[in-house]
Design an enzyme around this catalytic site. Structure first.
Site, mmCIF file in Angstrom:
data_model
loop_
_atom_site.group_PDB
_atom_site.id
_atom_site.type_symbol
_atom_site.label_atom_id
_atom_site.label_comp_id
_atom_site.label_asym_id
_atom_site.label_seq_id
_atom_site.Cartn_x
_atom_site.Cartn_y
_atom_site.Cartn_z
ATOM 1 N N THR A 76 30.376 -22.075 -39.130
ATOM 2 C CA THR A 76 29.626 -22.361 -40.355
ATOM 3 C C THR A 76 28.171 -22.635 -40.003
ATOM 4 O OG1 THR A 76 30.516 -24.603 -40.135
ATOM 5 C CG2 THR A 76 31.509 -23.192 -41.813
ATOM 6 N N LYS B 76 24.411 -21.713 -41.762
ATOM 7 C CA LYS B 76 23.316 -22.659 -42.006
ATOM 8 C C LYS B 76 22.016 -22.148 -41.381
ATOM 9 C CE LYS B 76 26.868 -26.174 -42.020
ATOM 10 N NZ LYS B 76 27.694 -26.996 -41.120
ATOM 11 N N LYS C 278 26.111 -26.780 -31.659
ATOM 12 C CA LYS C 278 27.515 -26.815 -32.062
ATOM 13 C C LYS C 278 28.275 -27.605 -31.014
ATOM 14 C CE LYS C 278 27.573 -22.212 -31.819
ATOM 15 N NZ LYS C 278 28.297 -21.581 -32.895
ATOM 16 N N ARG C 279 29.559 -27.919 -31.280
ATOM 17 C CA ARG C 279 30.364 -28.573 -30.266
ATOM 18 C C ARG C 279 30.373 -27.751 -28.971
ATOM 19 N NH1 ARG C 279 33.399 -33.365 -31.547
ATOM 20 N NH2 ARG C 279 34.376 -33.009 -29.533
ATOM 21 N N LYS D 62 32.908 -21.118 -26.894
ATOM 22 C CA LYS D 62 31.631 -20.963 -27.599
ATOM 23 C C LYS D 62 30.530 -20.477 -26.654
ATOM 24 C CE LYS D 62 32.845 -24.587 -30.978
ATOM 25 N NZ LYS D 62 32.788 -23.991 -32.314
ATOM 26 N N HIS E 139 42.615 -23.217 -39.191
ATOM 27 C CA HIS E 139 41.233 -23.161 -38.691
ATOM 28 C C HIS E 139 41.125 -22.695 -37.253
ATOM 29 C CE1 HIS E 139 39.292 -25.357 -42.060
ATOM 30 N NE2 HIS E 139 40.480 -25.910 -42.165
HETATM 31 O O1 HBZ Z 1 36.724 -25.141 -38.250
HETATM 32 C C1 HBZ Z 1 36.556 -25.196 -36.837
HETATM 33 C C2 HBZ Z 1 36.580 -23.798 -36.279
HETATM 34 O O2 HBZ Z 1 36.474 -23.838 -34.867
HETATM 35 C C3 HBZ Z 1 35.411 -23.024 -36.866
HETATM 36 O O3 HBZ Z 1 35.448 -21.694 -36.441
HETATM 37 C C4 HBZ Z 1 35.493 -23.070 -38.391
HETATM 38 O O4 HBZ Z 1 34.333 -22.536 -38.959
HETATM 39 C C5 HBZ Z 1 35.621 -24.513 -38.876
HETATM 40 C C6 HBZ Z 1 35.823 -24.603 -40.379
HETATM 41 O O5 HBZ Z 1 36.814 -23.736 -40.808
HETATM 42 N N1 HBZ Z 1 37.586 -26.029 -36.282
HETATM 43 C C7 HBZ Z 1 37.364 -27.317 -36.032
HETATM 44 O O6 HBZ Z 1 36.283 -27.835 -36.269
HETATM 45 N N2 HBZ Z 1 38.420 -28.030 -35.538
HETATM 46 C C8 HBZ Z 1 38.387 -29.346 -35.249
HETATM 47 O O7 HBZ Z 1 37.395 -30.014 -35.344
HETATM 48 C C9 HBZ Z 1 39.656 -29.983 -34.786
HETATM 49 C C10 HBZ Z 1 39.756 -31.355 -34.823
HETATM 50 C C11 HBZ Z 1 40.920 -31.972 -34.401
HETATM 51 C C12 HBZ Z 1 41.962 -31.204 -33.932
HETATM 52 C C13 HBZ Z 1 41.866 -29.834 -33.893
HETATM 53 C C14 HBZ Z 1 40.710 -29.216 -34.318
HETATM 54 O O8 HBZ Z 1 43.107 -31.816 -33.521
#
Ligand code: HBZ
Length: 839
Positions: free
Chosen positions: A673, A677, A565-566, A571, A374
């Site tokens: 995503t 939405k 978003k976060r 971003k 991801h």
């Molecule tokens: O995953 C997100 C990506 O930034 C986004 O582009 C993508 O659409 C989405 C689904 O594929 N990544 C995350 O949300 N990552 C985390 O939340 C995360 C949580 C804990 C971690 C590392 C990443 O240790």
């Protein structure tokens, strides 16, 4: 109150009628019954939460038959099953979604009305399970919805965090974190299954000694054992009989502490041990897109992974499937590397606990796992210091060394005399302090490796995992993300749904490509009028909400320009802020300037330890304080930070957007995503060629998408030739003025120090290239403003966006996974009568 007196009617009905009946009458009776017998309240003294709980139990009763029948069918057929392993499931509120998927929203709405209650208010009452950070966790939740809707046998496995993602408050413009207490009012949707508890070992050391037959074996002598208790939540498909399971593990001490105390007399020590065990499932790590090398985090990972693998083995045993057939019975999808310690754990179970030869066990393991990446951000790639890893998982470390030894032999065979490649690809990073590289482990142990958007997958192949692509090209594939239209359209946007249904029927809910049929209506002026009116009504609702929560008045005829978003530098919420300041500066220079009125809405949380991200939140609020009050602005610009962005809030906000901000530096957002939405609810996107933006633009047409900024190649090239943000600053007077305004203290009561770190980042190295993209962004925003003035043109673009978004249903993503490499088939569920099922 108008609650019926159930004692008058009870003789006329069977028990199961009140438990399962879908008529308004039975729903009302069941509701009254639950209020009395479960909540223990008369309606006169019941709280809103009591009413919510009574309704939740009423709905839960109505899905149990599907749930039990589904479990029974899968068990009887020993169906091939997807096990989706994820450290996060950002489920959002359950009640509304279950009403939609059961198809009883309208009946329940009426039942509540007849009881003098407001369903929408009860839906608001639910504390959402926020067991995830953002995109990755929400994707897992959307995928569960689609798996159930497509009738695919599947289980979600994760952690039942006692505290999910923190609640966000804003004090003096700063983010303040508040503990999330989602369980404090009780959770009506889960059922504990203590009979399926398992034990997980941690720490200690390994020993080599002879077993009872004189064969030498490795024994792991742990110094801690914790118990995992599964809590099951039903996952209903949309208008199917399927109800799959989300199984979340709670950590507990193996024995109650009085047992230890009795044994050793160390009462307080035993209590302490209990606390240590329970800590494992206590709290979600609140970081997104950055890895934290904390011991407790690794404990969480091995804990839920080991519980889940043992649970799969229990299921196989119960269904009498031999262990050799593990890959035929289960495909394990790894949602990023967080569960990738499952690879050595499965090896350990097979080799150490089931005495399987290494080669055979490795054959099974390699065929069982599939890995989704991801992120491309280096700081998010998980690596564990060898010392920490070996201390917690001594046996797993040995197994990883053995996997690595054999893997490097393979590399040597394929690429002889390439020692640098061996160094680059080793599962152990030996460049400084030694680390286990989890993404590499996931690549070696999986038969499929996928990215989450076309561009992202290409960049994985070209860059981050290039060596692995050369080694195993056949493993790599793309699965572009999708979102569920049930939650993010049907539930969140009833007005849009009514309008859609009146024109094209409701098939689109299960087959989102059906939205294409809308294109036939784009030339119909009456339809466009209805579309416009619908949008205004939605915006009015949000405006009322903003008024209520922030006391800011917003104009519903202004463009709702939203970034939700976060918070993360890549971003680029601060690029959005530079645009706001630029517009403000133009007004200050020329108060009578003719500009398109805009309402800028922001929502999102920052990781508690991410200082710059929190400073960006403060900047937004500070700019808002000035802009919203300046009489020169004359209400043409409003800046609103909406606190505590979560799933519930997301559902409210997406439908109201005119413009969706998807402005990450090209090559940084894996997919996104939220972009989907927004567009599905009729927003037009302003965005870079990043993540799934590329594909959204392809689908909706370049003329219905506002593109700006450097491409990934241009970003790479500019970095290589030596990017100088300062030059952009000096060459562009509007940019210079915007940054100077921040730097001078204009937005911080004259204090130039407050935002200095941010300004220094931008003028210093500007890692995410805001300054390089600024001019292109501003010019494109000017075109957006121009386009919005021609409201009829805007409405056409909005309709076409919705009509052409069919690809971005999570049903399409899940179908791709199923056909391409999961190789699972739908299983039809027959509903048997409750009475027969128990006979
Ligand atoms: O995953 C997100 C990506 O930034 C986004 O582009 C993508 O659409 C989405 C689904 O594929 N990544 C995350 O949300 N990552 C985390 O939340 C995360 C949580 C804990 C971690 C590392 C990443 O240790």
């Amino acid at each position: 109150q108008t609650l019926p007196n159930s004692s008058e009617t009870v003789t006329e009905v069977r028990v199961e009628d009140d438990r399962t009946g879908l008529s308004v009458e039975t729903l009302k009776r069941a509701f009254a019954d639950n209020l009395f017998y479960i909540q223990g309240k008369f309606p006169q003294i019941a709280s809103k939460n009591d009413f919510y709980m009574a309704l939740a139990y009423t709905v839960r009763d109505r899905l149990l038959r599907r749930w039990l029948n589904t479990a029974e069918t899968y068990s009887r057929n020993a169906s091939r099953t997807v096990a989706y392993l994820s450290a996060e499931f950002l489920m959002g509120p359950q009640l509304g979604n279950n009403l939609i998927n059961l198809g009883i929203y309208d009946q329940v709405n009426q039942a509540m009305q007849e009881l003098g209650l407001d369903l929408r208010e009860l839906l608001e009452e639910e504390e959402e399970p926020g067991l995830g950070n953002g995109g990755l966790g929400r994707l897992a939740a959307c995928y569960l919805d689609s798996l159930a809707t497509l009738e695919i046998p599947s289980l979600g496995y994760g952690i039942r965090y006692e505290f999910g993602i923190f609640d966000q408050d804003i004090k003096d413009g700063w983010q303040v974190e508040i503990t999330d207490k989602w369980l404090s009012a009780g959770n009506p949707w889960e059922l504990p299954r203590p009979e399926w508890s398992v034990e997980v070992k941690l720490g200690g050391h390994t020993e080599k000694r002879a077993d009872e037959h004189g064969n030498f074996k490795i024994y792991w002598v742990p110094n801690q054992v914790v118990k995992g208790i599964p809590y099951d939540t039903p996952i209903l498909g949309y208008k199917t009989n399927t109800a799959n399971t989300l199984r979340l593990w709670k950590a507990e001490a193996v024995e109650s502490f009085d047992f230890y105390a009795f044994d050793s007399g160390d009462y307080l020590g035993a209590v302490h041990q209990k606390t240590v065990s329970e800590n494992i499932s206590k709290v979600l790590y609140p970081n997104d897109n950055s890895a934290q090398g904390k011991e407790l985090r690794l404990a969480q990972q091995i804990f839920f992974v080991s519980c889940s693998l043992k649970d799969m083995m229990r299921i196989m045993e119960q269904q009498k499937v031999p262990l050799e057939q593990f890959p035929e019975k289960f495909v394990i999808q790894l949602n990023d590397t967080h569960p990738s310690v499952a690879i050595p754990e499965l090896m350990r179970l097979l080799v150490d606990e089931y005495d399987m030869p290494w080669e055979k066990a490795w054959g099974i393991t390699k065929q069982s796992f599939a890995y989704t990446n991801h992120t491309l951000l280096p700081e998010a790639l998980e690596r564990w210091p060898i010392g920490l890893f070996g201390k917690m998982l001594p046996r797993h470390l040995e197994i990883i060394y053995e996997i690595n030894k054999r893997f490097l032999d393979e590399v040597r065979m394929k690429f002889p005399d390439d020692t640098d490649r061996l160094r680059r690809m080793s599962l152990i990073d030996e460049s400084g302090e030694r680390y286990v590289r989890m993404a590499f482990l996931a690549c070696v142990g999986s038969y499929s490796i996928n990215g989450v958007a076309a561009l992202h997958t290409e960049l994985l192949k070209k860059d981050v995992l290039h060596d692995f692509y050369e080694m195993y090209p056949e493993k790599f594939n793309n699965k572009t993300n999708g979102v569920t239209p049930r939650r993010f359209m049907v539930l969140s946007n009833p007005r849009l749904c009514r309008l859609l249904n009146s024109k094209i029927g409701d098939e689109w809910i299960k087959n989102l490509y059906e939205l294409k049929k809308l294109e036939a209506f784009v030339e119909d002026p009456e339809f466009r009028r209805q579309w416009r009116e619908m949008k205004l009504e939605i915006k009015q609702d949000v405006a009322d909400y903003i008024k209520k929560t922030t006391d800011i008045d917003v104009n519903v005829n202004s463009m709702f320009d939203i970034q939700a978003k976060r918070f993360h530098e890549y971003k680029r919420q601060h690029l959005n802020v530079l645009h706001i300041i630029t517009l403000y500066n133009r007004i200050k220079a020329n108060p009578d300037i003719d500009i398109t009125p805009r309402t800028f809405l922001f929502g999102g949380k920052a990781a508690p330890g991410y200082y710059i991200a929190k400073l960006i939140i403060k900047l937004i609020n500070s700019v808002g304080d000035i802009v919203n009050r300046d009489p020169d602005v004359r209400d043409r610009l409003k800046v609103v930070f909406l606190k505590d962005f979560n799933v519930k809030f997301a559902q409210r906000i997406y439908p109201s957007a005119d413009l969706s901000e998807q402005i990450s530096t090209a090559g940084k957002e894996a997919s996104g995503t939220g972009n989907m939405k927004f567009a599905l609810n009729g927003a037009i996107t302003i965005g870079t060629l990043d993540g799934a933006n590329v594909e959204i633009r392809e689908e909706v047409g370049a003329e219905n998408f506002f593109l700006f900024g450097l491409t990934t190649e241009e970003v790479y090239a500019l970095k290589k030739e030596g990017y100088q943000p300062w030059e952009y600053y000096q060459k562009d007077p509007e940019l210079k003025l915007a940054i100077d305004r921040i730097a001078s203290g204009f937005f911080s009561h004259g204090d130039p120090k407050l935002f200095k770190p941010l300004v220094d980042h931008l003028l210093g190295n500007d890692q995410y290239m805001l300054l390089a993209d600024y001019r292109s962004y501003i010019d494109t925003q000017d075109r957006v403003s121009e386009a919005y003035r021609d409201i009829d043109r805007w409405v056409r673009m909005s309709i076409l966006n919705v009509a052409r978004m069919g690809k971005f249903s999570s049903d399409r993503s899940i179908r791709d996974y199923c056909e391409d490499f999961w190789k699972v088939q739908p299983v039809n569920i027959e509903l048997k009568e409750y009475v027969q099922a128990t006979a």
